[in-house]
Design an enzyme around this catalytic site. Structure first.
Site, PDB file in Angstrom:
ATOM      1  N   CYS A 126       3.547   2.719  -5.209  1.00 60.73           N
ATOM      2  CA  CYS A 126       2.917   1.695  -6.045  1.00 60.73           C
ATOM      3  C   CYS A 126       2.756   2.204  -7.483  1.00 60.73           C
ATOM      4  O   CYS A 126       3.746   2.385  -8.169  1.00 60.73           O
ATOM      5  CB  CYS A 126       1.586   1.258  -5.422  1.00 60.73           C
ATOM      6  SG  CYS A 126       0.924  -0.254  -6.123  1.00 60.73           S
ATOM      7  N   HIS A 143       2.699   0.318   0.563  1.00 62.95           N
ATOM      8  CA  HIS A 143       1.806   1.477   0.725  1.00 62.95           C
ATOM      9  C   HIS A 143       1.900   2.088   2.119  1.00 62.95           C
ATOM     10  O   HIS A 143       1.098   1.727   3.000  1.00 62.95           O
ATOM     11  CB  HIS A 143       0.364   1.041   0.495  1.00 62.95           C
ATOM     12  CG  HIS A 143       0.028   0.818  -0.943  1.00 62.95           C
ATOM     13  ND1 HIS A 143      -0.528   1.794  -1.742  1.00 62.95           N
ATOM     14  CD2 HIS A 143       0.190  -0.260  -1.733  1.00 62.95           C
ATOM     15  CE1 HIS A 143      -0.703   1.318  -2.964  1.00 62.95           C
ATOM     16  NE2 HIS A 143      -0.278   0.077  -2.981  1.00 62.95           N
ATOM     17  N   GLU A 180       0.823   4.848   3.134  1.00 59.57           N
ATOM     18  CA  GLU A 180      -0.410   5.587   3.487  1.00 59.57           C
ATOM     19  C   GLU A 180      -1.484   4.669   4.067  1.00 59.57           C
ATOM     20  O   GLU A 180      -2.455   5.150   4.633  1.00 59.57           O
ATOM     21  CB  GLU A 180      -0.935   6.369   2.268  1.00 59.57           C
ATOM     22  CG  GLU A 180      -1.739   5.563   1.249  1.00 59.57           C
ATOM     23  CD  GLU A 180      -0.896   4.702   0.312  1.00 59.57           C
ATOM     24  OE1 GLU A 180       0.291   4.436   0.616  1.00 59.57           O
ATOM     25  OE2 GLU A 180      -1.441   4.273  -0.729  1.00 59.57           O
TER      26      GLU A 180
END
Lengths: 75, 222
Positions: free
Chosen positions: B84, B194, B196
């Site tokens: 991002c 994302h 994560e």
């Protein structure tokens, strides 16, 4: 010296900010304005024109997506 | 094996990235002002709003002292992942091709998307197979990947597209549904979704772990 660096999205790149402004025009009754492009203006004081130019290319402008011009704005 | 996760003023996903890395290896935070990456084997540039995203997203963070070290690390072949805002930073730093523009619809987007692995040969995608579709969230306002026509042709013909939004799921108007790209060598990868945030069944998907596992695997081979 004072300069204004005028930065705008390159021609042909979709500018959603400009489109959003354009879409507001009819509600204001504005009919003679079109092709709105929204950019940025950076005003700064400088002494060395070459250094200013290089600052534009390194930081202030991303040449992949933006065009710019430097406008003199006084001493 | 140890990951280093950068932290800029305004980063907000570095802790999630750190915890995701720690599921597969050691990991530590690297402060943006540090002039040294320590003994890390892979670098993650996380999401957020580095330096307030002033001027242009990612444009100021690229000049952080730690980023100078990341440039050297990447040039030496070290694995670097930008997520991002981290992707935006790596594009601004010239490590990755293209630029990120405001979403076509101008709105902030936060939703789960299908992300197809187009290239499973990079340091960050080797734990997947080509054609796998990962379920990973996006959350951004400035995620429309763009390149001028000649650069786009080059990226496509060099096979530098690593991730594409699954058919019909392009959320932001990115050219050719591109969600993530790599450098020519394949050690540097960036993507808008994302991974994560997709590492625990509690939040609906663990597909994001594959990216971190890929780096562990890539380093084990070398």
């Amino acid at each position: 010296m004072i300069a204004r660096v005028l930065i705008k999205p390159k021609d042909g790149i979709l500018d959603p900010q400009g489109k959003a402004v354009e879409r507001a025009l009819p509600t204001l009754g504005v009919t003679s304005v079109s092709e709105v492009r929204v950019g940025r203006m950076v005003e700064l004081h400088y002494e060395d024109r070459a250094e200013l130019q290089s600052l534009c290319e390194k930081l202030l402008v991303n040449p992949l997506i933006e065009d710019y011009e430097i406008e003199d704005a006084g001493e | 094996m140890k990951f280093g996760v950068l932290r800029f003023p305004g980063s907000c996903d570095e802790v999630d990235a750190l915890l995701a890395c720690r599921r597969v290896a050691d990991a530590e935070i690297i402060w943006h002002g540090d002039d040294d990456l320590g003994d890390v084997d892979a670098v993650v540039v996380p999401g957020g709003f580095s330096y307030g995203d002033y001027l242009r997203v990612g444009s100021i963070a690229r000049f952080a002292p730690a980023m100078e070290r990341v440039l050297e690390f990447a040039a030496a072949g070290g694995p670097v992942l930008g997520i991002c805002n981290g992707f935006q930073v790596l594009c601004e730093a010239g490590l990755l091709p293209g630029a990120l523009l405001p979403n076509e619809g101008l709105r902030f987007l936060c939703r789960q998307v299908g992300v197809e692995v187009v290239d499973a040969e990079t340091a960050w995608s080797g734990a997947s197979r080509t054609g796998d579709v990962l379920s990973i969230p996006v959350k951004h306002t400035t995620g429309r990947w763009f390149a001028p026509p000649d650069l786009l042709d080059e990226v496509e013909s060099n096979g530098q597209v690593v991730f594409r939004y699954a058919s019909g799921e392009n959320p932001n108007g990115s050219l050719n549904d591109i969600a993530g790209v790599r450098n020519e060598r394949g050690n540097v990868v960036g993507l808008m979704p994302h991974p994560e945030h997709a590492v625990d069944p509690l939040t609906g998907s663990t597909d994001g772990l594959r990216l971190f596992e890929s780096a562990v695997r890539a380093l084990a081979v070398t």
